[in-house]
Design a protein around this motif. Structure first.
Motif, PDB file in Angstrom:
ATOM      1  N   TYR A   1     -11.894  25.618  65.920  1.00 58.51           N
ATOM      2  CA  TYR A   1     -11.744  24.542  66.153  1.00 58.51           C
ATOM      3  C   TYR A   1     -11.373  24.456  67.755  1.00 58.51           C
TER       4      TYR A   1
ATOM      5  N   THR B   1     -15.249  17.607  59.496  1.00 55.17           N
ATOM      6  CA  THR B   1     -13.585  17.419  59.975  1.00 55.17           C
ATOM      7  C   THR B   1     -13.343  15.921  60.385  1.00 55.17           C
TER       8      THR B   1
ATOM      9  N   ARG C   1      -5.711  18.047  62.395  1.00 58.08           N
ATOM     10  CA  ARG C   1      -6.816  17.898  62.629  1.00 58.08           C
ATOM     11  C   ARG C   1      -7.599  19.227  61.772  1.00 58.08           C
TER      12      ARG C   1
ATOM     13  N   THR D   1      -8.971  13.785  60.565  1.00 54.50           N
ATOM     14  CA  THR D   1      -7.002  13.645  61.084  1.00 54.50           C
ATOM     15  C   THR D   1      -7.034  13.098  59.877  1.00 54.50           C
TER      16      THR D   1
END
Length: 770
Positions: free
Chosen positions: A762, A714, A726, A716
């Motif tokens: 998420y 993960t 994100r 951004t």
């Protein structure tokens, strides 16, 4: 003791140097035809060259009474503008070469200028002749002119046409001398500073008389190179025969130790190295031949090897000045070695039947004006060296005397023949030295010409606007402009990312809507294609094309624009946005009992710019990334049926149904996929993503999804507007399964990547502040 004896000289007694030619275009990119190099030259330079060449031709060839009333300063201004525009153009080329760290960009600019100038000299001559004829016609029509004036101009035009080769040669020579002056005085320093002395091209490359001579003739060879080599197959002094004779004579001087030494020197001097499995000794002999050829092309070596007469004169001069020390002794020894070398070569020439032709080619110069024209110097030379030809040539002269009413005396021929027969030693030595000097220069220029001619044949001077646009977008155009011609343009594309969104079951949707009397085209347009277009700019994307039930989008990364080097991350964000759009419109369609859309998305990346061409104003892209994206966005019906029995937690799964042997035997993607409202990221695209943004690796079990530990990445990324978004990527391992029922055969070591859209993932990572 005879004039020549058999003692062998030592080649390493001479301080010769080797000719270097770093020229090449092999590291450059061919143009859109995949063969020639696309080059665009400054229009300002081209116009200045045209004006200067034409004015030069007028100045040299216009009859004095017809010369235009132009100020001499204007002629100089035309010349100076030509030189200045050339300098500016070449500075642009040098700067581009510096930025690209590739000196061949400078080389191609000089080659393109040479190509243009040679063509322009010929074009200007045609224009000059056309203008001359037009002037004659105007004077014939005008009654205010003397009737004799057109006749005089016609005579002048005939003379110009007869002198065409000479005019082209002289014009080209002057133009290239000016170019060389700029290169030597104004540009040599900046080139050496940027590329080093080893990368500098010798000035004689572009001052080569062969570039503007047209067809070679005897006069050209005598005037330019001071030699008269044979032209017929049976001539013993033909160029290729002479070259082989000289090369072999040098090679005869080498011992096995010399050959090994020269072989090592070949590596040092970057001569082409063989890569086959032939014995080292054979390779070294080939390299020693290359070394010898480099000696011959270095024109000064002819004097260093053979001109004992000049060296002896220097020794005499030194002694006359009262110096009898080391310098005098060194000159005496050098002269001795040079004389020995000359004798060594003489024996070979004599054995090959060449030596008399060499002597005779110089002795006939004094009588050529008597017989040429109508004869040519080669015929006079035949008379001197081939006894059987003399009667035929005498009879030919008698016939020409009757036709032209001009007597051709036999006396000069007989006297020249006698002079050659009894030629003294000193004369023979001088002629042989003179010939070798001329031949060395001829060999260098001729070989350079062949090399440059081959390069010029691959230059495509592009002027057509459509071709220019096509070459520019494909980054294959070498464009050399003056500062005021450079406009702000988009930076070249260096990489690209492709996203393909493929509708599932589009054929069934079309059939259902037609049964209801509805328009499937407007349905796809309003529910997918049009709303997707509204978000493209947010991610720096553009539409590549639409193919019925699929949409292909692209994102470019451009040179020197790191703020846009997020193409994969933004493609992932765009893919998520596309799925959100589909879900939103599916909610509306459900209310009106319209079919629901399902799609599959594939994201791929290429380290190279795509290939582009145009259909009118429509840009068409060719890229292997499109084919890969097509595979990733696909979904197998059989695989879908089996996967959906398990109620999957994710939207994208990849399986290996082919054997390992089948996978290894092709570069094609043979994997089977389940991709329903999913986003698959190609491994190469995932690697690029990890370079674009900082990815945090997470391994966890998420309640309500799957019981096993899952691997996520993960991070951004910034959108074009600067908003941070994100993305979460799931890494899965590809299982090897039976195609019929997905029964597991075993796990492979291959990975696949899904851009997650499951909100539970998420929420979980956000909850634990990951």
């Amino acid at each position: 003791m005879g004039l020549f004896f058999s003692r062998k000289p030592r080649w390493n007694q001479f301080s010769m140097t080797m000719y270097r030619m770093p020229f090449g275009l092999d590291r450059l990119t061919p143009g859109v035809d995949n063969n020639r190099y696309d080059v665009c030259l400054s229009q300002t330079f081209c116009r200045s060259a045209e004006a200067f060449i034409f004015s030069l031709m007028e100045e040299m060839n216009m009859p004095s009474g017809e010369k235009k009333d132009t100020d001499k300063g204007m002629d100089m201004a035309t010349r100076d503008h030509f030189k200045e525009s050339y300098e500016d153009l070449m500075r642009s080329a040098i700067n581009q070469a510096k930025v690209r760290r590739e000196v061949q960009v400078d080389y191609i600019a000089r080659t393109a200028v040479t190509t243009f100038v040679i063509g322009e000299v010929k074009a200007c001559f045609a224009r000059f002749v056309a203008d001359f004829r037009q002037s004659i016609q105007e004077k014939e029509i005008s009654r205010s002119r003397s009737s004799e004036e057109p006749l005089a101009l016609k005579a002048a035009l005939s003379e110009i046409l007869l002198k065409k080769k000479k005019i082209l040669r002289n014009t080209g020579k002057i133009v290239f001398e000016y170019l060389n002056e700029v290169d030597h005085k104004n540009l040599k320093g900046i080139r050496e500073s940027n590329f080093g002395a080893d990368a500098l091209l010798p000035g004689n490359l572009f001052l080569n008389p062969f570039l503007y001579v047209g067809k070679m003739d005897d006069d050209f060879m005598i005037q330019v190179y001071d030699i008269l080599p044979g032209q017929r197959m049976e001539d013993a002094d033909r160029y290729d025969v002479m070259l082989s004779t000289i090369q072999n004579r040098f090679l005869e001087l080498f011992s096995n130790e010399d050959i090994q030494f020269l072989g090592s020197q070949a590596m040092v001097t970057s001569l082409p190295r063989k890569t086959d499995e032939s014995p080292l000794a054979i390779d070294e002999k080939e390299y020693s031949r290359e070394i010898v050829d480099g000696w011959i092309k270095q024109v000064d070596n002819a004097g260093i090897f053979f001109d004992f007469i000049s060296t002896r004169e220097k020794a005499v001069s030194v002694r006359a000045q009262g110096e009898k020390g080391q310098n005098f002794r060194a000159l005496k020894e050098t002269a001795k070695q040079q004389r020995l070398m000359l004798k060594f070569f003489y024996k070979k020439f004599h054995a090959a039947g060449i030596i008399k032709r060499i002597y005779a080619s110089f002795e006939i110069r004094s009588i050529c004006s008597v017989y040429c024209p109508p004869l040519v110097p080669q015929v006079i030379l035949q008379f001197m060296v081939v006894p059987g030809s003399r009667k035929v040539i005498i009879n030919r002269l008698k016939r020409l005397s009757k036709i032209n009413h001009v007597p051709f005396p036999k006396g000069p021929l007989r006297q020249c023949l006698r002079r050659i027969t009894f030629l003294g030693r000193s004369k023979k030595q001088n002629h042989l030295i003179r010939f070798l000097k001329g031949f060395f220069r001829y060999h260098r220029d001729y070989q350079n010409f062949l090399m440059l001619k081959k390069a010029m044949e691959r230059i495509h001077l592009v002027t057509n606007e459509e071709h220019l646009r096509l070459s520019r977008v494909n980054n294959t155009l070498y464009e050399f402009l003056l500062p005021h011609e450079i406009t702000t343009e988009e930076k070249p594309v260096i990489t690209h990312t492709i996203l393909k969104a493929d509708i599932r079951g589009s054929t069934d949707i079309v059939s259902q809507m037609k049964e209801k009397g509805l328009n499937p085209a407007s349905y796809f347009s309003l529910n997918m294609f049009d709303p997707i277009k509204t978000v493209l700019s947010e991610y720096g994307a553009f539409k590549v094309f639409i193919e019925g039930d699929a949409m292909i989008l692209g994102i470019y990364e451009r040179e020197d624009m790191p703020e846009g080097w997020y193409s994969v991350a933004r493609a992932c964000g765009l893919a998520k946005a596309i799925l959100q759009i589909i879900q939103r419109y599916n909610g509306k369609n459900q209310q009106f009992n319209l079919p629901l859309l399902e799609i599959g998305i594939g994201v791929t990346f290429s380290h190279e710019p795509p290939t582009l061409f145009f259909d009118g104003d429509f840009e068409i892209m060719i890229s292997s990334a499109i084919n890969l994206a097509d595979r990733l966005s696909g979904c197998s019906k059989d695989i879908r049926q089996e996967v959906e029995k398990t109620k999957p937690s994710f939207n994208n799964y990849v399986f290996q149904t082919a054997s390992d042997e089948e996978i290894a035997a092709t570069s094609d993607d043979l994997f089977a996929r389940y991709n329903v409202n999913g986003i698959e990221l190609h491994p190469q695209a995932f690697e690029k993503l990890s370079q674009e943004i900082r990815l945090l690796s997470v391994e966890c079990r998420i309640p309500g999804i799957e019981s096993e530990t899952l691997s996520f990445f993960t991070g951004t990324f910034p959108t074009v507007a600067g908003r941070s978004q994100r993305i979460i990527v799931r890494q899965g391992t590809i299982p090897h399964v039976q195609k019929s029922d997905l029964e597991l055969i075993g796990m492979t070591d291959k990975k696949y990547y899904e851009v997650c859209t499951n909100p539970m993932v998420y929420d979980y990572l956000e909850k634990y502040q990951i």
